[in-house]
Design a protein around this motif. Structure first.
Motif, PDB file in Angstrom:
ATOM      1  N   UNK A  96     -50.823 -14.843 -11.522  1.00  9.23           N
ATOM      2  CA  UNK A  96     -50.907 -15.296 -12.932  1.00  9.23           C
ATOM      3  C   UNK A  96     -49.506 -15.491 -13.503  1.00  9.23           C
ATOM      4  N   UNK A  97     -48.550 -14.668 -13.034  1.00 11.35           N
ATOM      5  CA  UNK A  97     -47.160 -14.832 -13.475  1.00 11.35           C
ATOM      6  C   UNK A  97     -46.631 -16.186 -13.047  1.00 11.35           C
ATOM      7  N   UNK A  98     -46.823 -16.500 -11.780  1.00 12.98           N
ATOM      8  CA  UNK A  98     -46.339 -17.794 -11.259  1.00 12.98           C
ATOM      9  C   UNK A  98     -47.049 -18.954 -11.946  1.00 12.98           C
ATOM     10  N   UNK A  99     -48.358 -18.821 -12.108  1.00 11.18           N
ATOM     11  CA  UNK A  99     -49.115 -19.915 -12.742  1.00 11.18           C
ATOM     12  C   UNK A  99     -48.620 -20.156 -14.156  1.00 11.18           C
ATOM     13  N   UNK A 100     -48.264 -19.090 -14.855  1.00 12.02           N
ATOM     14  CA  UNK A 100     -47.737 -19.270 -16.205  1.00 12.02           C
ATOM     15  C   UNK A 100     -46.452 -20.101 -16.158  1.00 12.02           C
ATOM     16  N   UNK A 101     -45.498 -19.692 -15.311  1.00  8.94           N
ATOM     17  CA  UNK A 101     -44.203 -20.384 -15.294  1.00  8.94           C
ATOM     18  C   UNK A 101     -44.299 -21.798 -14.728  1.00  8.94           C
ATOM     19  N   UNK A 102     -45.316 -22.055 -13.902  1.00  8.46           N
ATOM     20  CA  UNK A 102     -45.452 -23.390 -13.302  1.00  8.46           C
ATOM     21  C   UNK A 102     -46.009 -24.427 -14.279  1.00  8.46           C
ATOM     22  N   UNK A 103     -46.451 -23.989 -15.446  1.00  7.15           N
ATOM     23  CA  UNK A 103     -47.048 -24.927 -16.412  1.00  7.15           C
ATOM     24  C   UNK A 103     -45.968 -25.780 -17.094  1.00  7.15           C
TER      25      UNK A 103
END
Ligand SMILES: O=C(O)CCC(=O)C(=O)O
Ligand SMILES: [Fe+2]
Length: 357
Positions: free
Chosen positions: A106-113
């Motif tokens: 979820x951390x990575x998905x947040x920053x990938x947005x």
């Protein structure tokens, strides 16, 4: 380059490192800071951060005699780890590797947005909570090659849900669950630390008192074309009692005996890093290590730090049982150490001396 050097830190910090990298922008000079000797970097294979089995730290009774002996050994190992390295890798902590992967995910998905989505939870340059960078440091301090999302999670009434991402949709649930689990871990850590010093097991939890704070910081380190010149996070110790750190790739280094050691990543382990306030409470027996994060030209990195500390109104000081004629008191009692610490942090300095006798 000459023009870029004129860009003041407050302008750079209002933008995201990730955005500069995606745009292929030139490296702004305020991020340049490295001046250490690269030969001082010890490769991960040479660095063995102690590994502590949490299943052996818990004191649940009744305990069979063979387990008591193992527990004793583990507590000795813990004491040694914290008085030399100031950190250890916790395994068997009760949080499954699949859930740790979800937290990383979820951390990575947040920053990938896209920036537009992330900016829905952005903070002002001077604020701490939310998505962005640290506030502007004192002049002359280099900037960190990272973006972060900082959220208070305990006490529960400090949660500002307007700063919690709604995307990815699972973010909130995962962070709530992770906060609950890491809060449970803090008790095992605090009690284990006390028992390793032959102190009453609740002494540190009692000092930390009612309503301790837990804050989550998701750190995202973009790739950097000049890892020889730029740090992801400048050298510092944490102000906390201790920090529980989840990482995906290597990059974190601990300073010990005048050298930097890279912390190996173990997917199922959580790194417990001692902070200044536990160094104070342990009367200097445990060390709050200076650490930093390197940048990498090929791989980005995500870490999630959970900062655990007493409420600002809570006074802490060296445990009585650790003060004697042979072991004089090294620190005075302090309150709201986090605020004192921050002032020095922004000047690139440690704050522990403020509490010294
Ligand atoms: O990213 C890391 O591994 C370390 C982060 C850290 O030291 C911090 O957030 O205080
Ligand atoms: Fe840190």
């Amino acid at each position: 380059m000459a023009q870029a050097s004129l860009v003041p830190a407050e302008i750079l910090l209002a933008r995201r490192v990730q955005e500069m990298v995606l745009n292929g922008e030139e490296l702004p000079p305020p991020y340049v800071c490295r001046d250490d000797d690269p030969t001082q970097v010890i490769s991960p294979t040479l660095c063995s951060i102690p590994i502590i089995d949490f299943a052996l730290l818990s004191s649940s009774s009744p305990i069979p005699p063979d387990i008591i002996a193992l527990q004793k050994q583990e507590l000795q190992k813990l004491r040694l780890a914290l008085s030399s390295w100031g950190c250890f890798q916790a395994v068997n902590h009760g949080i499954s590797v699949s859930f740790l992967d979800e937290v990383r995910q979820v951390g990575r998905e947040f920053f990938e947005q896209p920036m537009e989505e992330k900016n829905k939870v952005c903070k002002g340059v001077k604020e701490i909570d939310g998505y962005g960078a640290d506030p502007v440091p004192e002049e002359g301090q280099s900037l960190d090659w990272s973006d972060r999302l900082f959220l208070s999670v305990y006490p529960q009434d400090t949660r500002n849900y307007t700063l919690w991402p709604t995307n990815p949709p699972s973010f909130r649930g995962v962070l709530e669950e992770y906060s609950r689990k890491t809060m449970e871990m803090t008790e095992v850590v605090s009690k284990g630390m006390a028992r390793s010093l032959n102190l009453e097991e609740n002494c540190f939890t009692n000092q930390i008192g009612e309503g301790p704070t837990l804050q989550a910081r998701f750190n995202y380190y973009s790739t950097c074309e000049r890892p020889d010149l730029v740090l992801g996070l400048k050298p510092h110790s944490d102000s906390t009692a201790f920090t529980i750190l989840l990482q995906d790739h290597e990059g974190l280094q601990i300073h010990k005996d005048g050298k930097w050691f890279t912390v190996p990543t173990i997917p199922h382990a959580l790194l417990v890093l001692l902070g200044d306030q536990m160094e104070i409470m342990s009367n200097g027996v445990f060390k709050s290590p200076v650490h930093r994060v390197l940048t990498n030209s090929e791989r980005d990195r995500l870490s999630v730090a959970m900062f655990y500390q007493p409420a600002p109104s809570q006074e802490i000081g060296p445990e009585d049982g650790l003060v004697s004629e042979e072991q004089p008191k090294l620190f005075n009692k302090v309150k709201d150490y986090g605020t004192i610490y921050w002032d020095f942090y922004q000047r690139g300095m440690r704050a522990l001396h403020v509490a010294r006798v």
